[in-house]
Design an enzyme around this catalytic site. Structure first.
Site, PDB file in Angstrom:
ATOM      1  CG  LEU A 173      -1.946   1.129   1.335  1.00  0.00           C
ATOM      2  CD1 LEU A 173      -2.939   1.067   0.183  1.00  0.00           C
ATOM      3  CD2 LEU A 173      -2.690   1.039   2.678  1.00  0.00           C
ATOM      4  N   GLY A 191       7.074   4.127   4.220  1.00  0.00           N
ATOM      5  CA  GLY A 191       7.589   5.326   4.851  1.00  0.00           C
ATOM      6  C   GLY A 191       8.994   5.108   5.356  1.00  0.00           C
ATOM      7  N   GLY A 192       9.455   6.033   6.213  1.00  0.00           N
ATOM      8  CA  GLY A 192      10.817   5.971   6.695  1.00  0.00           C
ATOM      9  C   GLY A 192      11.097   4.782   7.594  1.00  0.00           C
ATOM     10  CG  MET A 193      10.685   4.930  11.316  1.00  0.00           C
ATOM     11  SD  MET A 193      12.435   4.539  11.576  1.00  0.00           S
ATOM     12  CE  MET A 193      12.300   3.226  12.777  1.00  0.00           C
ATOM     13  N   GLY A 194       8.518   2.103   8.281  1.00  0.00           N
ATOM     14  CA  GLY A 194       7.717   0.913   8.052  1.00  0.00           C
ATOM     15  C   GLY A 194       7.092   0.892   6.673  1.00  0.00           C
ATOM     16  CE  LYS A 252       4.490   2.398  10.460  1.00  0.00           C
ATOM     17  NZ  LYS A 252       4.267   3.720  11.110  1.00  0.00           N
ATOM     18  CG  ASP A 300       3.608  13.813  10.457  1.00  0.00           C
ATOM     19  OD1 ASP A 300       3.739  14.930   9.917  1.00  0.00           O
ATOM     20  OD2 ASP A 300       3.854  12.742   9.876  1.00  0.00           O
TER      21      ASP A 300
END
Length: 337
Positions: free
Chosen positions: A71, A74-77, A94, A192
């Site tokens: 889907l 991102g930066g971490m997951g 995630k 955020d």
């Protein structure tokens, strides 16, 4: 012992121990940063670099779920849509990116997100289902929201702007979620908020909004881990104080974020004027300097009372904003009467 750390403005020193630990996938002992037992709890989460690369090549594997479809990342997951084998319900999973599983701070940040999501239960927040590990990799299972998000809705609207009543209705729902999160003890601050993190179900003009992505959220009284650049959020929707002290912001930072989101949804422009082609550093400087453009300068005709609400919510000085999400929600209810 080595020195680590980092804040948006200036370095913060942290002493991190390097010890011998066992990989949860292959059993090999390697040297790595320690993960604090208090943060990890019962979850065993360390994997070595070799196994992390192998996991990246193999793709996601979470027991009890099938039909994985990528889907977003991102930066971490990474986010996946999957189906629960027991009842066929579609969910979003995630998973921690494999390269982050070898990082102490990456693991603790993912664990922090799990702990916060376990506390959140509100109709306007994406529902947490479960979390766990598979082969040393952390994962979070959340509800699947059928629909779109506020950013895509805005982009597809005439002129790239939402009708004020539609935008205000969406934002009021998010404010209800923030009122709940801020009322917890300790309170939870999202840090955020932006249109892409507001998922929407239903059809125009009535949508059900659900706030997503608490990856940067923190509880005021909990221990927090700050990576270089972590906690910065998304610059066009960030208050000036978050640049200087990301870990010490309060509910007024979220008030700015939702105010900047409303500003963007009804004007199609950011609350800041960023120079064309500006670097990340230059853009951060614009935010830090508090260069907020009053909404009436954007050339979009809005009710005067709505302009007042937006300008107050996005005031550069935190003390000049609404003190609570409830206060802003009530002001919006009156603005379009």
């Amino acid at each position: 012992i080595r020195v680590e750390g980092g804040e948006a403005a200036g370095m913060v020193h942290r002493r991190v121990a390097r010890v011998r630990v066992r990989c949860e996938r292959c059993g090999a002992e390697v040297e790595a940063d320690t993960v604090s037992p208090r943060a990890a709890g019962e979850l065993q989460v360390f994997v070595c670099g070799t196994c992390a690369e192998q996991a990246r090549r193999q793709g996601v594997q979470v027991p009890g779920y099938r039909g994985f479809r990528s889907l977003d990342e991102g930066g971490m997951g990474r986010l996946w849509v999957a189906e629960r084998e027991s009842d066929g319900e579609r969910v979003v999973i995630k998973t921690m990116r494999p390269e982050c599983a070898v990082s102490r701070r990456g693991v603790e940040r993912f664990l922090r997100e799990i702990r916060l999501m376990q506390r959140l239960e509100h109709p306007n927040i994406v529902r947490f289902i479960e979390a766990g590990t598979c082969g040393g990799m952390l994962y979070i299972v959340m509800e699947y929201v059928e629909g779109t998000d506020a950013e895509r809705l805005r982009a597809g609207a005439a002129g790239g702007r939402l009708e004020p009543r539609v935008a205000v209705d969406i934002v009021q729902q998010v404010l209800s979620a923030l009122e709940y999160a801020h009322s917890l003890r300790p309170p939870v601050y999202h840090r955020d908020i932006k249109p892409a993190n507001i998922l929407l179900e239903g059809r125009a003009p009535r949508y059900t909004a659900k706030l997503a992505d608490f990856g940067l959220a923190r509880a005021r009284e909990t221990h927090s881990i700050t990576l270089r650049g972590e906690g910065l959020g998304t610059l066009p929707f960030m208050p000036p104080e978050q640049i200087a002290a990301a870990r010490s912001v309060d509910e007024r930072a979220d008030i700015f974020g939702i105010g900047a989101t409303l500003y963007y949804l009804v004007t199609g422009e950011f609350v800041y004027n960023f120079p064309h082609g500006a670097s990340q550093g230059r853009a951060a400087q614009v935010v830090a300097e508090g260069g907020v453009v009053p909404v009436q300068r954007r050339g979009v005709r809005l009710p005067a009372r709505l302009e007042e609400v937006i300008n107050r919510a996005t005031a550069p000085q935190a003390q000049a904003r609404y003190a609570t999400a409830r206060e802003m929600r009530r002001a919006l209810a009156e603005a379009l009467q």
